[in-house]
Scaffold this motif. Structure first.
Motif, PDB file in Angstrom:
ATOM      1  N   GLU A 166      -0.769 -11.477  -7.315  1.00 27.59           N
ATOM      2  CA  GLU A 166      -1.527 -12.167  -8.363  1.00 27.59           C
ATOM      3  C   GLU A 166      -2.880 -11.511  -8.640  1.00 27.59           C
ATOM      4  O   GLU A 166      -3.640 -11.972  -9.482  1.00 27.59           O
ATOM      5  N   GLU A 167      -3.176 -10.402  -7.938  1.00 29.68           N
ATOM      6  CA  GLU A 167      -4.471  -9.751  -8.107  1.00 29.68           C
ATOM      7  C   GLU A 167      -4.631  -9.145  -9.502  1.00 29.68           C
ATOM      8  O   GLU A 167      -5.728  -9.141 -10.060  1.00 29.68           O
ATOM      9  N   GLY A 168      -3.560  -8.620 -10.069  1.00 32.99           N
ATOM     10  CA  GLY A 168      -3.644  -8.039 -11.407  1.00 32.99           C
ATOM     11  C   GLY A 168      -4.062  -9.074 -12.440  1.00 32.99           C
ATOM     12  O   GLY A 168      -4.900  -8.801 -13.309  1.00 32.99           O
ATOM     13  N   MET A 169      -3.493 -10.255 -12.331  1.00 31.11           N
ATOM     14  CA  MET A 169      -3.859 -11.344 -13.226  1.00 31.11           C
ATOM     15  C   MET A 169      -5.320 -11.735 -13.038  1.00 31.11           C
ATOM     16  O   MET A 169      -6.069 -11.960 -13.996  1.00 31.11           O
ATOM     17  N   MET A 170      -5.769 -11.791 -11.775  1.00 33.81           N
ATOM     18  CA  MET A 170      -7.146 -12.180 -11.490  1.00 33.81           C
ATOM     19  C   MET A 170      -8.133 -11.131 -12.006  1.00 33.81           C
ATOM     20  O   MET A 170      -9.193 -11.468 -12.543  1.00 33.81           O
ATOM     21  N   LEU A 171      -7.780  -9.864 -11.882  1.00 33.05           N
ATOM     22  CA  LEU A 171      -8.633  -8.787 -12.401  1.00 33.05           C
ATOM     23  C   LEU A 171      -8.740  -8.876 -13.917  1.00 33.05           C
ATOM     24  O   LEU A 171      -9.837  -8.763 -14.492  1.00 33.05           O
ATOM     25  N   LYS A 172      -7.615  -9.110 -14.579  1.00 30.99           N
ATOM     26  CA  LYS A 172      -7.621  -9.199 -16.042  1.00 30.99           C
ATOM     27  C   LYS A 172      -8.478 -10.371 -16.518  1.00 30.99           C
ATOM     28  O   LYS A 172      -9.286 -10.232 -17.442  1.00 30.99           O
ATOM     29  N   LEU A 173      -8.336 -11.524 -15.882  1.00 26.92           N
ATOM     30  CA  LEU A 173      -9.135 -12.680 -16.273  1.00 26.92           C
ATOM     31  C   LEU A 173     -10.626 -12.429 -16.056  1.00 26.92           C
ATOM     32  O   LEU A 173     -11.461 -12.802 -16.882  1.00 26.92           O
ATOM     33  N   THR A 174     -10.968 -11.771 -14.938  1.00 26.89           N
ATOM     34  CA  THR A 174     -12.373 -11.482 -14.663  1.00 26.89           C
ATOM     35  C   THR A 174     -12.954 -10.550 -15.711  1.00 26.89           C
ATOM     36  O   THR A 174     -14.075 -10.749 -16.201  1.00 26.89           O
ATOM     37  N   GLN A 175     -12.200  -9.516 -16.071  1.00 23.28           N
ATOM     38  CA  GLN A 175     -12.675  -8.592 -17.097  1.00 23.28           C
ATOM     39  C   GLN A 175     -12.819  -9.299 -18.441  1.00 23.28           C
ATOM     40  O   GLN A 175     -13.761  -9.022 -19.197  1.00 23.28           O
ATOM     41  N   GLU A 176     -11.910 -10.205 -18.741  1.00 22.46           N
ATOM     42  CA  GLU A 176     -12.014 -10.953 -20.001  1.00 22.46           C
ATOM     43  C   GLU A 176     -13.216 -11.891 -19.989  1.00 22.46           C
ATOM     44  O   GLU A 176     -13.836 -12.135 -21.033  1.00 22.46           O
ATOM     45  N   LEU A 177     -13.568 -12.405 -18.805  1.00 26.89           N
ATOM     46  CA  LEU A 177     -14.700 -13.310 -18.693  1.00 26.89           C
ATOM     47  C   LEU A 177     -16.021 -12.556 -18.806  1.00 26.89           C
ATOM     48  O   LEU A 177     -16.869 -12.879 -19.638  1.00 26.89           O
ATOM     49  N   PHE A 178     -16.222 -11.542 -17.951  1.00 30.34           N
ATOM     50  CA  PHE A 178     -17.490 -10.810 -17.920  1.00 30.34           C
ATOM     51  C   PHE A 178     -17.578  -9.744 -19.013  1.00 30.34           C
ATOM     52  O   PHE A 178     -18.675  -9.359 -19.412  1.00 30.34           O
ATOM     53  N   GLY A 179     -16.427  -9.240 -19.466  1.00 25.95           N
ATOM     54  CA  GLY A 179     -16.420  -8.209 -20.496  1.00 25.95           C
ATOM     55  C   GLY A 179     -16.023  -8.746 -21.856  1.00 25.95           C
ATOM     56  O   GLY A 179     -15.447  -8.019 -22.674  1.00 25.95           O
TER      57      GLY A 179
END
Length: 410
Positions: A166-179
């Motif tokens: 599930e790390e890929g999903m978490m990375l994508k969400l974080t980038q969408e949040l901060f970026g």
């Protein structure tokens, strides 16, 4: 000419050179600048170290609510309608005492130096996996997208208890949040897209809370899911907000530090040689990388009384934006701030904030950076840029999004 309006321009803030040039101008010419723009509620901009440290020390005079980061007026309204506050999900960075003190206490023991120190073997193992991956990539890689994004993510997900798949999903969400302001990382151009990112985080961690209540283990997720605050179970919104700040800030800022830190070592090869010759400097080097990158760009505080900075009156109810990268390059407080120095005494740097809201995960961040370079540098025979670095276009949390390198590992 007043340039304070550039402070919310993600193109200016998404480039190391233009961002620091703007900060230098503001520190010298507009150290207490009023920002007034039709898309934002007005606020004051502070860029000098002494002012930012002063505000950070006085949590009763300068409070976190109701505004903690800079967002557009329309998005503040959306958050207010969805969550009942202009901050939206109320994480530790949004809270004031006594609630902040109570909720910070839930994980305080987890993040103290001694418990964090016990994670060293696990972190060293993950660091080795990622340096081994660099070696397997054959001498060229994009250090950010291939290595530095994933190493701290694996660490914090292991601590929380999120499964590797599930790390890929978490990375994508974080980038969408901060970026969200970056065209390559944001979910979309509408404010509703930013809201949908928050709601996806909410839905994911709601399931985690429910699972750990039924099936507790020894991970941080179980601590949060079953926490008691004031003799009562922690409220669900507080739990999920806690998860979001831990999961996102717990890896994105460290990723930015490691990427920016490696770039600094290439730019200051004498410091790279110094570290390779004397590994005992790695802890101070990690702190210098954190100062150098300062991935959390700003926080906001709201005055509870009239105050004055450099002859400029700021009235009760008005907000201040504190710019940490600027404070950390302020020669009034830090000697030779534009030189990267792995022997520097970094007690005055403000990348983790200061006072009662100082970053809870600071000891973990330093350890992760130290462990990674402790693994990499003895194996590193040479390294150079293999393309132009690129930065995330972001006003709140930022760093490199691409660092092409060519290297030789033994």
């Amino acid at each position: 000419m007043k340039r304070v309006h550039e402070i919310v321009n993600p193109v200016v803030m998404g480039n190391e050179e233009s961002m620091y040039e703007l900060f230098a101008h503001l520190r010298d010419e507009e150290p207490v600048a009023y920002f007034d723009h039709p898309d934002f509620e007005p606020f004051w901009v502070l860029t000098r170290h002494q002012d930012i440290k002063h505000v950070s020390q006085k949590n009763d005079v300068f409070i976190n609510n109701p505004r903690t980061i800079i967002v557009q007026r329309a998005f503040e309204q959306m958050l207010l309608e969805q969550f009942g506050t202009r901050n939206g999900l109320e994480t530790l960075i949004h809270m004031d005492n006594p609630k902040h003190r109570e909720l910070r206490g839930v994980t305080r023991e987890w993040f103290k130096p001694s418990p964090i120190g016990r994670l060293t073997p696990m972190i060293e193992s993950i660091a080795k996996e990622h340096v081994d991956k660099m070696q397997a990539l054959g001498g060229t890689c994009d250090f950010v997208s291939d290595i530095s994004l994933h190493y701290p993510l694996r660490v914090i997900m292991s601590i929380i208890g999120v499964e590797p798949e599930e790390e890929g999903m978490m990375l994508k969400l974080t980038q969408e949040l901060f970026g969200s302001e970056d065209p390559e990382q944001g979910r979309g151009g509408d404010l509703s897209d930013r809201m949908s990112v928050l709601m996806d985080f909410f839905a994911y961690f709601k399931n985690v809370v429910e699972d750990r209540k039924k099936n507790p283990s020894d991970d941080l997720a179980s601590v949060l899911a079953n926490a008691m605050v004031g003799g009562k179970p922690m409220e669900e919104l507080d739990q999920i907000s806690y998860f979001i700040i831990t999961a996102t800030a717990g890896h994105d800022t460290t990723s930015a530090t490691i990427g920016g830190g490696l770039k600094a070592l290439m730019e200051f090869p004498d410091q790279l040689r110094k570290l390779q010759e004397d590994p005992s400097l790695l802890k101070s080097a990690a702190k210098e990388m954190i100062r150098w990158v300062s991935p959390v760009r700003h926080m906001m505080r709201t005055c509870t009384e009239d105050v004055e900075f450099h002859g400029q009156k700021v009235r009760s109810g008005e907000s201040l934006a504190l710019w940490y990268p600027s404070a950390n390059r302020d020669a009034r407080a830090i000697a030779n701030p534009d030189s990267f120095d792995v022997t520097r005494d970094n007690r005055e740097q403000l990348a983790f904030g200061y006072g009662g809201h100082m970053c809870l995960g600071q000891h973990l961040a330093v350890l992760e950076v130290e462990c990674f370079f402790r693994e990499l540098l003895p194996r590193l025979e040479s390294i150079e840029l293999a393309g132009d670095p690129q930065w995330v276009r972001a006003v709140f949390v930022g760093g490199l999004k691409s660092l092409p390198v060519r290297y030789k590992l033994n």
